[in-house]
Write an enzyme that holds these catalytic residues in place. Structure first.
Site, short mmCIF file in Angstrom:
data_model
loop_
_atom_site.label_atom_id
_atom_site.label_comp_id
_atom_site.label_asym_id
_atom_site.label_seq_id
_atom_site.Cartn_x
_atom_site.Cartn_y
_atom_site.Cartn_z
N SER A 1 1.16 -1.02 0.20
CA SER A 1 0.43 0.26 -0.09
C SER A 1 1.09 1.45 -0.04
O SER A 1 0.07 2.33 0.39
CB SER A 1 -1.72 -0.27 1.40
OG SER A 1 -1.77 -1.47 0.84
N ASP B 1 -17.53 1.87 -0.57
CA ASP B 1 -16.92 1.26 -0.69
C ASP B 1 -17.73 -0.57 -0.16
O ASP B 1 -18.16 -0.07 0.91
CB ASP B 1 -15.24 1.10 0.27
CG ASP B 1 -14.67 -0.35 0.67
OD1 ASP B 1 -14.83 -1.43 0.09
OD2 ASP B 1 -14.23 -0.13 1.15
#
Length: 597
Positions: A320, A344
């Site tokens: 990430s 999301d």
């Protein structure tokens, strides 16, 4: 009468031959004395005069505050000095047994030797060996004890991969370097700074011109040239921060039962490396006096490769932490606005790839997605950008090539791209799922910890990328500065300053309410950070953490990876926090006299 004439003729010819021989001899003698007299005089002088060299001490290392890091110490070296006759087989065998060096190795050194230099057999021997050789000289004719400078890595494993180590030159190296004045038996840098700056560090050997008698014993010193020490290196490393970083890594590895890690701390405004750690490590002193087979095998057979400088040669999926690149690209290319909300639900709607452990964050914008490291959001950024634009921005950040740090064996990493897959895989077609993987730092992407620090440093320095370096200046033995290394600007991100500000704010939120917030609760310096967890097909995931601070005026960037450490927030963040604490003087114990007034 005929016979007498014949006999007289023969005598006459013989007489002329004698005259001719004498004339030739006289002429030759005159030629040797008049025309080549000086040459043969020098040869005769050479038969009674020997040049015995003395080794120059290598230059020393200092940290950025002038603290000594690497020095030299005197050590006893067993050498051969065959002044009048070759060393006998008996002496070689006797010496081999005493110093535990194989006969074949001693003979090889003798065979390769030329000139009158001592043939150095074993360095840094113990005093008891010196005593035996000195007291039993009749058993060791031609064996001498030299007092030579031995490299002393005072802090043992600390920064071993950076400082490097020295050892005796081998045949392959000698073949390449003999034109530069290197000889059999020379001690040279083999790794780290010792290797990169060997010519500057080695100095200039001196020696004595000694007159010897017919048996080769010294009679008189006719001349002497003192060796000139090598140049000193003043590093960008901060000794105290380096020690704190090493301690933080070791404590965390022990706490979570992991075995390998790397950490880098640098100044994003200059590229100066303040601390650099690779674990497991090794003691470079083992090489300075000749490493044993036992010690070499222990290093070579360690499955975690202690000889690798993982900070610059270890290549890992960035996880990430790569979202810094993806976010910068998405905002710059206008495929998303900072305020746009993306839903999301735990999984992406095109390809069912989701967040770790199925987490769903609902409607989130850019800063929230960065703070919480939301995969679904950044999958969508990859979907909108496409792999070609992702590649473009990754290369703009300097990924996919070496940083140019002044250390050897740096790896270049890898930027995910179509061409790479075409060249290396039978199925060369690029798939959307691979773009998704690339957008969150998985798939083909690989970076070194130094590259991860570099990317974070570019955001901290408002888009500027400086060449990372470890040496600040080179100083001669007379104290004069030979070379000063100034910050070298390599590139500037071709993005709007407002985009960089948005990314900075998102990274700031990581430590305020995002994935690293709990670890930095109560931290007195405002910082920005990014956690990462990189999938690993060979075991547990790797844990990442990158950070910079102070947030408003950054002077330090930290990058940490823990191999098979699991989630970055749990494995790498604690190391990063301790390094930042040391850098900012937070939670430092006061001296005893101040604690109890």
């Amino acid at each position: 009468m005929v016979e007498n004439d014949e006999f007289g003729g023969r005598l006459k010819v013989l007489g002329w031959l004698c005259v001719l021989v004498i004339a030739v001899l006289i002429g030759r003698a005159g030629y040797l004395q008049i025309y080549q007299g000086e040459y043969y005089s020098e040869l005769a002088e050479g038969n009674r005069i020997r040049i015995i060299p003395s080794m120059a001490p290598r230059g020393t290392f200092y940290d950025c505050n002038g603290e000594l890091l690497v020095q030299n110490r005197p050590g006893f070296t067993v050498s051969l000095l065959p002044l009048t006759a070759p060393i006998s087989e008996d002496v070689i065998e006797r010496l081999s047994e005493l110093i535990k060096v194989p006969v074949a190795d001693i003979k090889k050194k003798i065979a390769m030797h030329s000139g009158f230099d001592p043939i150095r057999i074993k360095a840094d021997v113990t005093p008891d060996i010196v005593t035996i050789i000195e007291e039993q000289k009749e058993n060791y004719p031609g064996v001498v004890i030299e007092v030579l400078p031995i490299r002393d890595y005072m802090n043992k494993q600390e920064a071993a991969h950076t400082y490097g180590y020295v050892s005796e030159i081998n045949d392959t190296e000698l073949e390449k370097m003999k034109d530069d004045g290197y000889k059999t038996g020379d001690i040279i840098g083999k790794f780290g700074l010792e290797k990169v700056y060997d010519k500057e560090l080695r100095g200039e050997n001196g020696g004595q011109q000694v007159e010897v008698d017919v048996s080769g014993r010294p009679v008189e010193i006719l001349g002497k040239k003192d060796p000139i020490p090598g140049d000193d290196l003043y590093l960008t490393i901060d000794k105290n921060l380096q020690a704190a970083a090493e301690k933080a890594v070791d404590e965390q590895l022990k706490a979570i039962n992991a075995h390998a890690a790397a950490a880098v701390a640098l100044n994003p405004q200059t590229g100066e490396i303040l601390a650099i750690v690779s674990r497991p490590a090794f003691d470079p002193n083992l090489f300075a006096h000749g490493i044993s087979n036992k010690d070499w095998n222990a290093l070579n057979n360690n499955p975690y490769h202690p000889m690798d400088n993982k900070a610059i040669s270890g290549e890992y999926p960035p996880g990430s932490t790569f979202k810094i690149v993806t976010g910068t690209a998405a905002l710059t290319e206008g495929v998303v606005s900072p305020e746009e909300l993306i839903n999301d639900t735990g999984r992406h709607w095109i390809i069912p790839k989701g967040n770790s452990e199925g987490e769903a964050l609902g409607l989130i914008n850019f800063r929230q997605a960065m703070a919480h490291s939301d995969n679904v959001y950044f999958y969508e950024m990859g979907n909108r950008l496409g792999i070609d634009r992702l590649e473009k921005y990754a290369r703009m950040f300097g990924l996919g090539k070496t940083t140019g740090v002044d250390l050897p064996y740096e790896a270049s990493g890898l930027v995910a791209n179509r061409r790479y897959k075409e060249l290396n895989f039978e199925d060369g077609e690029w798939y959307l799922s691979e773009t998704f993987d690339a957008a969150i730092g998985q798939g083909f992407n690989l970076v070194t910890p130094l590259q991860a620090a570099m990317v974070m440093g570019e955001i901290a320095a408002d888009g500027k990328r400086y060449r990372p370096h470890v040496v600040k200046r080179i100083v001669g033995p007379d104290g004069k500065v030979i070379k000063e290394f100034q910050p070298e600007l390599l590139s500037t991100l071709d993005v709007d300053p407002n985009v960089i500000k948005l990314v900075q704010d998102g990274l700031h939120d990581v430590t305020k309410y995002g994935t690293a917030a709990s670890s930095f609760q109560g931290f007195t310096i405002d910082i920005a950070g990014k956690t990462g967890t990189a999938e690993n097909s060979h075991g547990r995931d790797h844990g990442w953490f990158v950070a910079y601070g102070p947030f408003d005026n950054p002077n330090i960037v930290v990058a940490v990876i823990v191999e098979q450490g699991g989630f970055g927030a749990q494995s790498a963040v604690p190391i990063g926090r301790k390094i930042l604490e040391a850098a900012f003087g937070i939670n430092q114990q006061k001296p005893a006299q101040q604690q109890n007034p």
